[in-house]
Design an enzyme around this catalytic site. Structure first.
Site, short mmCIF file in Angstrom:
data_model
loop_
_atom_site.label_atom_id
_atom_site.label_comp_id
_atom_site.label_asym_id
_atom_site.label_seq_id
_atom_site.Cartn_x
_atom_site.Cartn_y
_atom_site.Cartn_z
CG ASN A 18 8.50 -1.97 0.52
OD1 ASN A 18 7.64 -2.14 1.68
ND2 ASN A 18 9.01 -0.77 0.18
CG ASP A 39 -0.26 -17.59 8.21
OD1 ASP A 39 0.45 -17.50 9.06
OD2 ASP A 39 -1.55 -17.50 8.53
NE ARG A 54 5.86 4.28 10.11
CZ ARG A 54 4.85 4.13 8.63
NH1 ARG A 54 4.82 3.42 8.30
NH2 ARG A 54 4.12 5.28 8.86
CG HIS A 101 10.78 -2.18 4.80
ND1 HIS A 101 9.47 -2.19 4.98
CD2 HIS A 101 11.04 -3.49 5.57
CE1 HIS A 101 8.81 -3.44 5.29
NE2 HIS A 101 9.78 -4.10 5.68
CB ILE A 102 12.04 3.09 0.74
CG1 ILE A 102 11.55 2.24 -0.68
CG2 ILE A 102 12.84 4.45 0.33
CD1 ILE A 102 10.49 3.05 -1.16
CB SER A 103 12.20 4.60 5.87
OG SER A 103 11.18 3.78 6.08
NE ARG A 156 3.39 6.67 2.38
CZ ARG A 156 3.76 5.33 2.80
NH1 ARG A 156 4.21 4.71 1.92
NH2 ARG A 156 3.65 5.24 4.05
NE ARG A 184 9.36 6.01 8.77
CZ ARG A 184 8.30 5.79 7.90
NH1 ARG A 184 8.43 4.98 7.14
NH2 ARG A 184 7.24 6.80 7.92
CB ALA A 195 0.79 -0.36 6.18
CE1 TYR A 202 8.46 5.01 2.97
CE2 TYR A 202 7.14 6.95 3.41
CZ TYR A 202 7.36 5.62 3.71
OH TYR A 202 6.70 5.01 4.43
CD GLU A 231 10.35 -7.62 6.04
OE1 GLU A 231 9.41 -6.68 6.64
OE2 GLU A 231 10.89 -8.48 6.60
CG HIS A 245 4.26 -2.32 10.75
ND1 HIS A 245 5.48 -2.57 10.62
CD2 HIS A 245 3.97 -1.54 9.39
CE1 HIS A 245 6.29 -1.66 9.85
NE2 HIS A 245 5.33 -1.04 9.22
N PRO A 249 0.94 -1.34 0.04
CG PRO A 249 -0.28 -1.45 2.09
CD PRO A 249 0.52 -1.88 1.02
CG ASN A 250 -0.54 4.50 1.08
OD1 ASN A 250 -1.24 4.84 0.57
ND2 ASN A 250 -0.35 3.70 2.32
#
Length: 144
Positions: free
Chosen positions: A74, A87, A111, A100-102, A18, A107, A77, A23, A98, A80, A10-11
């Site tokens: 990625n 699963d 998160r 993540h950009i940040s 954003r 944070r 959200a 990001y 996995e 979390h 998402p996003n």
């Protein structure tokens, strides 16, 4: 060339607008181009996808598991709280990294927990879009 999915939650389709302080200014199109170019350099055929829909993400993960296709994920959200995503990842039949950009650990406290990390091959975070490049390199080295 070996297929690889780069799946984004998402996003992430809103990259560039954003929270650019978190990001960066690069767009989702920039991310997709970077992943495809990196893939070509590594002998990978990269399919970049983004969804805001958890059910669609689950379908893509099932597709990857059924096809023994490595994944750079990625979860955004979903990281979390999505036990359904966790699963689906547990059913993987090829490496899954996995990304993540940040750096989520630097944070907000909510998160700090990833429900998917324990079933991923590994996690790369905090290097901007470079996190994807590192993940694709890891896939290329482990998915031969």
């Amino acid at each position: 060339m070996r297929p690889v999915y780069v799946l984004n939650g998402p996003n992430l389709g809103r990259l560039g607008t954003r929270e650019p302080d978190v990001y960066g200014a690069e767009t989702f199109a920039d991310l997709a181009a970077l992943c495809r170019e990196t893939g070509r350099e590594l002998g990978l055929s990269v399919d970049v996808r983004q969804t805001d829909d958890e059910a669609e993400m689950l379908s893509w993960l099932h597709e990857a598991a059924d096809g023994r296709i490595p994944v750079v994920l990625n979860p955004a959200a979903f990281t979390h709280y999505s036990y359904a995503l966790r699963d689906a990842i547990a059913q993987r039949t090829a490496p899954l990294v996995e990304v993540h950009i940040s750096n989520p650990a630097a944070r907000e406290e909510f998160r700090h927990t990833s429900v998917v990390a324990a079933v991923a091959t590994g996690t790369i975070a905090g290097f901007g879009l470079g996190s994807y490049v590192l993940a694709l390199r890891a896939i290329a080295e482990t998915a031969s």
